[in-house]
Design a protein around this motif. Sequence first.
Motif, PDB file in Angstrom:
ATOM      1  N   THR A  94      34.844  13.569  13.850  1.00 34.58           N
ATOM      2  CA  THR A  94      34.174  12.661  14.783  1.00 34.58           C
ATOM      3  C   THR A  94      35.228  11.775  15.435  1.00 34.58           C
ATOM      4  N   HIS A  96      35.878   8.654  18.292  1.00 28.29           N
ATOM      5  CA  HIS A  96      35.311   7.584  19.115  1.00 28.29           C
ATOM      6  C   HIS A  96      36.194   7.415  20.353  1.00 28.29           C
ATOM      7  N   HIS A  98      37.413   5.854  24.119  1.00 24.19           N
ATOM      8  CA  HIS A  98      37.671   4.483  24.554  1.00 24.19           C
ATOM      9  C   HIS A  98      36.507   3.883  25.344  1.00 24.19           C
ATOM     10  N   GLY A 100      33.439   4.194  24.540  1.00 25.66           N
ATOM     11  CA  GLY A 100      32.320   3.971  23.628  1.00 25.66           C
ATOM     12  C   GLY A 100      31.549   5.228  23.285  1.00 25.66           C
ATOM     13  N   SER A 101      31.818   6.329  23.980  1.00 22.40           N
ATOM     14  CA  SER A 101      31.154   7.599  23.668  1.00 22.40           C
ATOM     15  C   SER A 101      31.687   8.151  22.348  1.00 22.40           C
ATOM     16  N   ILE A 102      30.875   8.981  21.693  1.00 22.72           N
ATOM     17  CA  ILE A 102      31.252   9.581  20.416  1.00 22.72           C
ATOM     18  C   ILE A 102      31.271  11.091  20.575  1.00 22.72           C
ATOM     19  N   THR A 104      31.793  14.658  18.541  1.00 22.23           N
ATOM     20  CA  THR A 104      31.822  15.298  17.229  1.00 22.23           C
ATOM     21  C   THR A 104      32.155  16.773  17.420  1.00 22.23           C
TER      22      THR A 104
END
Length: 296
Positions: A94, A96, A98, A100-102, A104
């Motif tokens: 996973t 993260h 910059h 704010g999106s994640i 995976t």
Amino acid sequence: MSMYDGRSSASDPAQPSNARALEDALAPFEEGLRLQLRSADDILRDAAARKQMAKRSKTVLPVLALGALCAGLVWLDPAYQTETVSTAIGQRATVHLHDGSILTLNTGSQVTVAMHLRSRRMTLVHGEALFDVAHAPIRALERPFKVTANRTMVHDIGTVFNVRTRDTGVDVSVLHGRVRVEAEDGMSRELNAGQAAATRDGHLSSADVRSDAADWRDGRLVLNGTPLRDVVEEIQRYRQTPVILQEGSIGDIRVSGQFELSRLDQLIDLLPSLTPVEVQRRPDGSVRIDARPVRR
């Protein structure tokens, strides 16, 4: 004896009268000459004005040039940050971002992340990835989020969605929100939560797509009457050594159950008890699955 050279001396009494005669002759034209010929004061004022304009130009031109440069950069939308994230076979990760999106990543996957001034562009090189997209609090500040993979573009419309590459296309499924899937031929389709779509060879496809993104993200392989050939394909994604399935109708055998991705070898060992097959493990780590002989 003296000689006359034709020149008047300083004491020539005719000189003043000649000057007066010239002034009298020019008198009717005095006003016109004054309009045509500028005075010394006018010349000084114009010089001062030109000097002031030159100073302003030195200030305004750099500002205009800077504005043009900024407008050009916005139009070109250059990338200011690029990175590549990947996972090895059997690994999940996973990341993260910059903004704010994640992101995976499933097993054996690679994604190139490019942050641009006006957009966010992801490229799924191979494998599978789940995108949980962050959005700006003000719509005017929103930057489009796009994923490119195998001749397909996926446009986010406020979403959590999954993209998996296939040999000739991709599978796309939506967990939350909505996306638009656009094939290379220009045809597109919008998907809502719970829906899925596929592309093959640059075209939208009617291929059946299993929406199991939430399962693999949680480390589970969920089988619900899944053909054995598809089960073997899934197991192979998480293994370095091959799993060989006998050709023929054995691939049509259905398998159901829920298994941990970190323990898929247990699933291989359970297959003989779940289905009419035999499993042979070889010294090189490979596995062979054959139909169980019919006893007479």
